[in-house]
Design an enzyme around this catalytic site. Structure first.
Site, PDB file in Angstrom:
ATOM      1  N   LYS A   1     -32.411  19.241   4.864  1.00 34.96           N
ATOM      2  CA  LYS A   1     -33.254  19.951   3.518  1.00 34.96           C
ATOM      3  C   LYS A   1     -33.780  21.292   3.755  1.00 34.96           C
ATOM      4  CE  LYS A   1     -34.649  15.116   2.737  1.00 34.96           C
ATOM      5  NZ  LYS A   1     -34.409  15.062   1.214  1.00 34.96           N
TER       6      LYS A   1
ATOM      7  N   HIS B   1     -35.708  10.404  12.157  1.00 33.35           N
ATOM      8  CA  HIS B   1     -36.397  11.209  11.114  1.00 33.35           C
ATOM      9  C   HIS B   1     -37.712  11.730  11.469  1.00 33.35           C
ATOM     10  CE1 HIS B   1     -32.991  10.309   8.580  1.00 33.35           C
ATOM     11  NE2 HIS B   1     -33.449   9.406   7.838  1.00 33.35           N
TER      12      HIS B   1
ATOM     13  N   ASP C   1     -28.448  14.017  10.938  1.00 40.99           N
ATOM     14  CA  ASP C   1     -29.468  13.346  10.199  1.00 40.99           C
ATOM     15  C   ASP C   1     -29.803  14.406   9.111  1.00 40.99           C
ATOM     16  OD1 ASP C   1     -31.937  12.695   9.455  1.00 40.99           O
ATOM     17  OD2 ASP C   1     -33.037  12.380  11.590  1.00 40.99           O
ATOM     18  N   HIS C   2     -29.662  13.679   7.778  1.00 38.50           N
ATOM     19  CA  HIS C   2     -29.706  14.472   6.703  1.00 38.50           C
ATOM     20  C   HIS C   2     -31.119  15.042   6.484  1.00 38.50           C
ATOM     21  CE1 HIS C   2     -31.597  10.761   4.872  1.00 38.50           C
ATOM     22  NE2 HIS C   2     -32.270  11.644   4.059  1.00 38.50           N
TER      23      HIS C   2
ATOM     24  N   LYS D   1     -41.851   0.912   3.636  1.00 39.94           N
ATOM     25  CA  LYS D   1     -41.169   0.592   2.210  1.00 39.94           C
ATOM     26  C   LYS D   1     -42.176   0.141   1.638  1.00 39.94           C
ATOM     27  CE  LYS D   1     -36.890   1.130   3.565  1.00 39.94           C
ATOM     28  NZ  LYS D   1     -36.094   2.141   3.076  1.00 39.94           N
TER      29      LYS D   1
END
Length: 509
Positions: free
Chosen positions: A192, A250, A187-188, A346
């Site tokens: 971070k 996330h 999970d990027h 979004k």
């Protein structure tokens, strides 16, 4: 077990990274620039190979040309070194095959034997940058081709399953092919620097630990929103939705970073143990709670922005959510009674990911502002993007007569570090995998615990036609119902919906 690519005494072994989905968007935008970044930083050494695998009809030469062009597009201009880029690309190879067809895997094994100069290639890192429907297929075909060696590892993109049942089935498949230590669910967000800094901020500064609990914190809000629509992802997004795409992975991970107990030792096992404890402490939501504690929305047309249902690949009457706001409670000693409000969406007014910790008011209000209000409670903002940094809002006296107290900011921004670069998230996580550090990757029990909490919500939405779905005009902060979620706590989002002129636009769809 030796690290991938390294033999006994530090000698370089024949390491190969295999990217399934090598002609896809993720590979050109993120993976290849990340690998180039590692190569530039001298983190990839010796005779390594990067083998792209997909159905597109490339060969080594044409694929290298394609990757070279994309590197010039997606690597920052100041990071580009033409000689280094060409040197990196010389390590890139390609095999045209369909990952969904088992008959191609003997050819994959033969190509890896050629690249690693070994009859039994073992130092292999597989990256699944493919549609999720292949996540359960590829590992089994790797096993049939005897490529699941004890030294190999596999990185799997999100979403890991679409439900609790599918996640359990995937975990079962991977357990039959690899050991848990070989599986890296990526999970990027956790790659971070700013996400990792939450841990450093909490556990390296003793002044916050006494305050980090129900006695001093009123509520916590976590926001991760974008000012874009679904772009070209309509086919995928309409089967996923915001809860699967963002919340189940996330946002819940950011909740865990904020709420977890200090690990006994800072290593993969102890860190991930504490993450799972948070997931298991989430108070389950019942059918009665769903409409009171969860708001889902879908963006509608506004100005030159089209409605979600007008996007390519989206069903005309789709009830897929592009916005989710939730009220969570963590049933443990530290957080009893402290609500966690999370939201994602979004087509919001801006792109921002941040955690806002709202502290309780002082026990006695000694000061009254000129307008008759009391000073606002302290607030701590941990911002992951953009303008990465930390802001602490405190009350200070306005110069002059009287005691008018105004809230001011003590802030730190990462860009003030000057030339110290913020490491690319994918580069950090791929490097961690190569080094054998699984700390920032999701463990199987965490996947199951997360799905156990969220699966009933999806089932409710899928089986209850009258479950509310609110419209919100593109470019706004989501449905009005999302703001009302906080009213029982006399709270509001840092960026609420205000000054609305036509509330009819926010009705149920």
């Amino acid at each position: 077990m030796p690290l991938l690519g390294w033999g006994e005494g530090g000698s370089m072994k024949q390491f190969a990274m295999i990217i399934f989905g090598a002609s896809g968007d993720l590979t050109k935008r993120k993976l290849m620039p990340a690998l180039y970044s590692l190569y530039k930083a001298n983190r990839l050494k010796g005779d390594f190979s990067v083998l792209g695998v997909s159905r597109t009809d490339y060969n080594d030469e044409t694929y290298r040309s394609y990757i070279s062009e994309e590197l010039h597009r997606f690597v920052k201009a100041e990071e580009q070194d033409e000689a280094l880029m060409q040197s990196f690309v010389s390590h890139v190879f390609y095999l045209a095959m369909d990952p969904a067809e088992e008959e191609g895997y003997p050819r994959l094994r033969s190509r890896l034997q050629e690249l690693t100069h070994s009859d039994n290639p073992s130092d292999l890192l597989f990256y699944l940058s493919t549609p999720p429907l292949l996540y359960g297929v590829i590992p089994q075909f790797l096993k049939s081709a005897q490529l699941n060696t004890p030294e190999s590892r596999i990185i799997v993109e999100k979403p890991f399953g679409y439900s609790l049942e599918s996640a359990l089935e995937l975990n079962k498949i991977y357990a039959s092919v690899f050991e848990e230590r070989q599986v890296y669910r990526i999970d990027h967000f956790l790659g971070k620097e700013t996400a990792q800094n939450i841990l450093a901020f909490r556990f390296a500064n003793g002044i916050f630990e006494p305050l980090w609990n129900r006695n001093y914190i009123d509520y916590v809000e976590i926001t991760a929103v974008e000012n874009l629509g679904i772009e070209s992802r309509g086919g995928f997004y309409d089967t996923a939705g915001a809860l699967r795409d963002m919340v189940q992975n996330h946002l819940i991970q950011l909740v865990a970073l904020t709420a977890m107990e200090p690990p006994t030792m800072f290593n993969a096992d102890h860190f991930r143990n504490e993450v799972v404890k948070v997931y298991n402490s989430l108070k389950p939501l019942t059918a009665v709670d769903f409409d009171e504690h969860i708001v889902r929305g879908q963006y509608t047309a506004a100005g030159d922005k089209k409605a979600y249902r007008e996007e390519k690949g989206v069903a005309p009457g789709s009830r897929t959510e592009t916005y989710v706001a939730m009220k969570l409670k963590i049933d443990n000693w530290r957080w009893g009674g402290v609500p966690f409000y999370i939201r994602t969406g979004k087509q919001m007014p801006t792109k921002v990911t941040e955690i806002v910790v709202h502290f309780k008011e002082t026990p006695q209000q000694m000061f009254t502002r000129a307008d008759g209000t009391h000073p606002r409670p302290n607030k701590l903002i941990l911002r992951l993007q953009p303008n990465e940094g930390i802001v602490l809002k405190i009350g200070m006296k306005v110069p002059g007569a009287g005691f008018d107290v105004k809230q001011v900011s003590m802030d730190f921004s990462y860009d003030r570090l000057g030339d110290m670069p913020i490491t690319d998230a994918y580069a950090r996580l791929i490097d961690d995998c190569i080094q054998g550090d699984a700390t920032l990757f999701t463990r199987s029990d965490a996947v199951e615990a997360s799905w156990k909490f969220f699966d009933p919500i999806l089932q409710y939405w899928n089986t209850t036609l009258e479950a509310p779905l609110y419209g919100y005009p593109a470019g706004t902060w989501g449905p009005l119902a999302g703001d009302k979620l906080m009213t029982d706590h006399q709270a509001e989002w840092t960026n609420p919906c205000k000054n609305l002129t036509n509330t009819d636009l926010y009705c149920e769809l």
